[in-house]
Design an enzyme around this catalytic site. Structure first.
Site, PDB file in Angstrom:
ATOM      1  N   ASN A 256      11.813 -14.275 -40.255  1.00  0.00           N
ATOM      2  CA  ASN A 256      13.052 -13.534 -40.570  1.00  0.00           C
ATOM      3  C   ASN A 256      14.300 -14.153 -39.967  1.00  0.00           C
ATOM      4  OD1 ASN A 256      10.949 -10.814 -39.762  1.00  0.00           O
ATOM      5  ND2 ASN A 256      11.373 -11.454 -41.859  1.00  0.00           N
TER       6      ASN A 256
ATOM      7  N   GLY B 298      12.175 -20.054 -39.364  1.00  0.00           N
ATOM      8  CA  GLY B 298      10.804 -19.736 -39.746  1.00  0.00           C
ATOM      9  C   GLY B 298      10.724 -18.901 -40.990  1.00  0.00           C
ATOM     10  N   ASP B 299      11.792 -18.929 -41.799  1.00  0.00           N
ATOM     11  CA  ASP B 299      11.803 -18.105 -43.013  1.00  0.00           C
ATOM     12  C   ASP B 299      12.662 -18.798 -44.062  1.00  0.00           C
ATOM     13  OD1 ASP B 299      11.772 -15.653 -44.757  1.00  0.00           O
ATOM     14  OD2 ASP B 299      10.908 -14.765 -42.964  1.00  0.00           O
ATOM     15  N   ASP B 300      13.494 -18.040 -44.786  1.00  0.00           N
ATOM     16  CA  ASP B 300      14.289 -18.634 -45.852  1.00  0.00           C
ATOM     17  C   ASP B 300      15.464 -19.412 -45.272  1.00  0.00           C
ATOM     18  OD1 ASP B 300      12.629 -17.393 -47.688  1.00  0.00           O
ATOM     19  OD2 ASP B 300      13.922 -15.628 -47.877  1.00  0.00           O
TER      20      ASP B 300
ATOM     21  N   ASN C 140      10.552 -21.397 -45.206  1.00  0.00           N
ATOM     22  CA  ASN C 140      10.070 -21.143 -46.567  1.00  0.00           C
ATOM     23  C   ASN C 140      10.805 -21.922 -47.632  1.00  0.00           C
ATOM     24  OD1 ASN C 140       8.303 -19.283 -45.474  1.00  0.00           O
ATOM     25  ND2 ASN C 140       9.561 -17.508 -45.975  1.00  0.00           N
TER      26      ASN C 140
END
Length: 433
Positions: free
Chosen positions: A216, A238-240, A262
């Site tokens: 997030n 660790g995400d978008d 991601n």
């Protein structure tokens, strides 16, 4: 516990640290100049920073000098025809329980009921951090805290920097270290330029090496905003890397490096049953997806992916939802290099549900992928799993040269796609040639 707040000395601090100059020039405008330096020794700088914004945030210039400004409560900067030089870091004190109390943050980001500890509003302003200042989010303390707790959208973790209800605003050369949650969000805004942004969510706790302790930590989420430009971004998360959410229109993105996470997301979309999500006229170029060492960040999911909720309502937002309408169209993504991503291009329309549910009516059309290079970790290069209710149409590829893992044949998967061109092999339901 928060640092002591020396409110009683505020008048003296302002007298010593603010320089207010009045210039009359050719008109009636008064130009104020405020200069603020950190108090040091762990003292609370929130009052003096907010006083400078109040004094010089309209037709003025604020300079925050080098060093660490200790911020212990939520801040709203209202800037109108103003300029901020931020040479130091706004150091948000890592009292996790304090910030998770939503009375201590702003709830201005409607999507998924997110919280913000620092909100900038106004018009015709520029914030320049000169590649030396920005925000220290002290994220490691947050990530460790949530290592054995459930994370959910709307749980109170704060966005590091939120631009809300902004018109003609600019953020330049800004550094955000260790954001606890989303690094940036722009919402309900128009004509916004970010030129130079670094977000760094890197776990340094060896106990969690090789795991994604920093979910997030999106680089930015755009929402209900028009004419937003993102130039020269470097995101470790660790995400978008970027998340283009509903009603983001006329978006220009250029020169972005995504380290881990991601990849670039369009979505999620269609979460709110009574709302329509429109994303259109998006142009992205000069993008790099870089897989980091697994000990630092194990994930590098996609180059670009698109996701919607199903057409069926499963629970309520912020954690559930579905059934929203809308469309994504006229999107061009070109000059992209992907380094060991799992799936370079991916579309799926079952977020929060399954293919057995009522299909989404949110339609993808006019998606164009030009000048791609690089490689994938597996053999799936393209996967479009589109809704049978509306299909995906007008999908084009040009000079798309992304290779699968060694000794594997590439797979191009297309389900419920009515028009696609430019791939070097057939795209079908199984991905088999």
């Amino acid at each position: 516990m928060k640092p002591n707040n020396f409110v009683s000395t505020l008048a003296a601090v302002l007298f010593l640290l603010f320089r207010v100059a009045v210039a009359h020039g050719s008109g009636t405008h008064k130009i104020n100049e405020c200069t603020v330096s950190p108090l040091g020794d762990g003292r609370d700088d929130t009052d003096q920073v907010l006083a400078a914004i109040s004094q010089c945030g309209t037709n003025g210039t604020i300079t925050l000098t080098e060093g660490s400004f200790n911020i212990t409560r939520k801040m709203n900067w209202e800037l109108n025809s103003a300029r901020v030089h931020l040479f130091g870091y706004l150091n948000f004190f890592p009292d996790v329980e304090y910030w998770l109390n939503m009375s201590n943050t702003y709830q201005v980001v409607f999507i998924q009921s997110q919280s913000s500890w620092f909100v900038v509003t106004g018009s015709d302003f520029e914030i320049d951090a000169h590649n030396s200042g920005g925000i220290q989010g002290n994220g490691q303390i947050w990530w460790d805290f949530f290592s054995n707790r459930t994370r959910e959208d709307g749980d109170g973790r704060p966005v590091a920097l939120t631009l809300f209800n902004v018109t003609r605003g600019t953020v330049r050369n800004f550094l955000i270290e260790s954001q606890p949650f989303w690094c940036n969000c722009v919402a309900e805004s128009e004509d916004v330029l970010y030129d130079g942004m670094l977000c760094n969510a890197t776990n340094t706790n060896p106990e969690f090496a090789g795991t994604n302790l920093v979910p997030n930590t999106d680089g930015i989420d755009t929402y209900r905003s028009n004419n937003v430009t993102l130039l020269n971004w470097d995101i470790t998360c660790g995400d978008d890397c970027l998340a283009i959410k509903g009603n983001s229109t006329n978006l220009l993105v250029r020169n972005v490096t995504c380290n881990g996470g991601n990849g670039i997301a369009f979505g999620s979309l269609g979460q709110y049953a009574n709302l329509s999500d429109i994303v259109e006229n998006v142009y992205m170029e000069d993008l790099k997806m870089v897989r980091l060492p697994a000990s630092v960040q194990p994930n590098m999911g996609t180059g670009v992916y698109f996701k919607t909720w199903t057409g069926e309502v499963n629970g309520v937002p912020p954690t559930g939802g579905g059934g929203g309408t809308g469309h994504v169209r006229n999107v061009t993504i070109q000059n992209v290099n992907v380094d060991q991503v799992d799936i370079p291009v991916h579309v799926y329309q079952t977020n929060g549900g399954s293919a057995s549910e009522t299909p989404s009516t949110l339609m993808f059309s006019g998606l164009h992928f030009d000048d791609w290079t690089g490689n994938a970790t597996g053999n799936t290069i393209v996967e479009f799993v589109c809704s049978p209710a509306v299909n995906c149409t007008d999908l084009t590829f040009e000079s798309f040269i992304v290779t699968p893992a060694a000794n594997e044949a590439p797979r191009f998967i297309c389900q419920n796609v009515t028009s696609i061109s430019g791939l070097q092999a057939p795209c079908n339901a199984t991905g088999e040639a």
